[in-house]
Design an enzyme around this catalytic site. Sequence first.
Site, PDB file in Angstrom:
ATOM      1  N   LYS A  66       0.824  -1.220   0.000  1.00 45.99           N
ATOM      2  CA  LYS A  66       0.000   0.000   0.000  1.00 45.99           C
ATOM      3  C   LYS A  66       0.856   1.269   0.000  1.00 45.99           C
ATOM      4  O   LYS A  66       0.752   2.115   0.893  1.00 45.99           O
ATOM      5  CB  LYS A  66      -0.952   0.002   1.199  1.00 45.99           C
ATOM      6  N   ASP A  69       3.146   7.952  -0.770  1.00 44.72           N
ATOM      7  CA  ASP A  69       4.233   8.885  -0.499  1.00 44.72           C
ATOM      8  C   ASP A  69       4.250   9.896  -1.645  1.00 44.72           C
ATOM      9  O   ASP A  69       3.333   9.926  -2.468  1.00 44.72           O
ATOM     10  CB  ASP A  69       5.563   8.122  -0.401  1.00 44.72           C
ATOM     11  N   ARG A 187     -15.647 -13.532   3.545  1.00 40.39           N
ATOM     12  CA  ARG A 187     -15.658 -14.515   4.625  1.00 40.39           C
ATOM     13  C   ARG A 187     -16.615 -15.644   4.259  1.00 40.39           C
ATOM     14  O   ARG A 187     -17.803 -15.397   4.056  1.00 40.39           O
ATOM     15  CB  ARG A 187     -16.119 -13.875   5.947  1.00 40.39           C
TER      16      ARG A 187
END
Length: 239
Positions: A66, A69, A187
């Site tokens: 991820k 910057d 899930r």
Amino acid sequence: MTRDQAREKVIFALDSSEFAHVQYWAETLSDRVGMFKVGKQLFTACGPATVRMIQKFGGEVFLDLKFHDIPNTVAMASLEAARLGVKLFNLHALGGYEMMARTVEALDKEFKGGERAKVLAVTILTSSTEETLRQVGIESPVEEMVVRLATLARKAGIDGVVASPREIPLIREACGPDFLIVTPGVRPAFAALNDQKRVMTPAEAVRAGGDYLVIGRPIGDAPDPAGAAEMILDEIMAG
């Protein structure tokens, strides 16, 4: 859908900081999942050797770091990720258009139009709610932010996004059928929700149009991890 097609959709999240665990999971699951996700904890602890170990056993890697910057820093870090031979890696769409576009430009220049890692933009984390967003000054609804960020990523040349399965239809409508959607909010019926809020079952996520499903604890914490992976494939195939 064939079993091989179902398997290709499953990304197993390596939630560990132990290098020995990487070898164990690569050996145990390489023929039951399509890819392994290497996140911040594992990569910080063990480094690029993690990726090489998975590749040694024939596994593909989703490098989940991820990046977020200044544009040049993210572009250079992205080049190093791609040079490792990973299949997918990601950055935060909230880093903005220039950061994303500079990354794609650097990759295209390096690989000269040949095969390279696909870049994904993270929209809104699946643990986030509208209250979470309000706490950091974002007043827009989750769904609106997801679509806005996905559209911005596509405009910048990004290959796809990481997003909750419940946002898949909205992203498909905004970004088209060829835009990759990777969803960690999955899930199976036999698993607890844990800390993710916006979830679907594997079959639901695939029906909605998800390209890849990131699944960790439902497999890794199961008494029989290989069996749990097979159950997930069964569910995907059953639709």
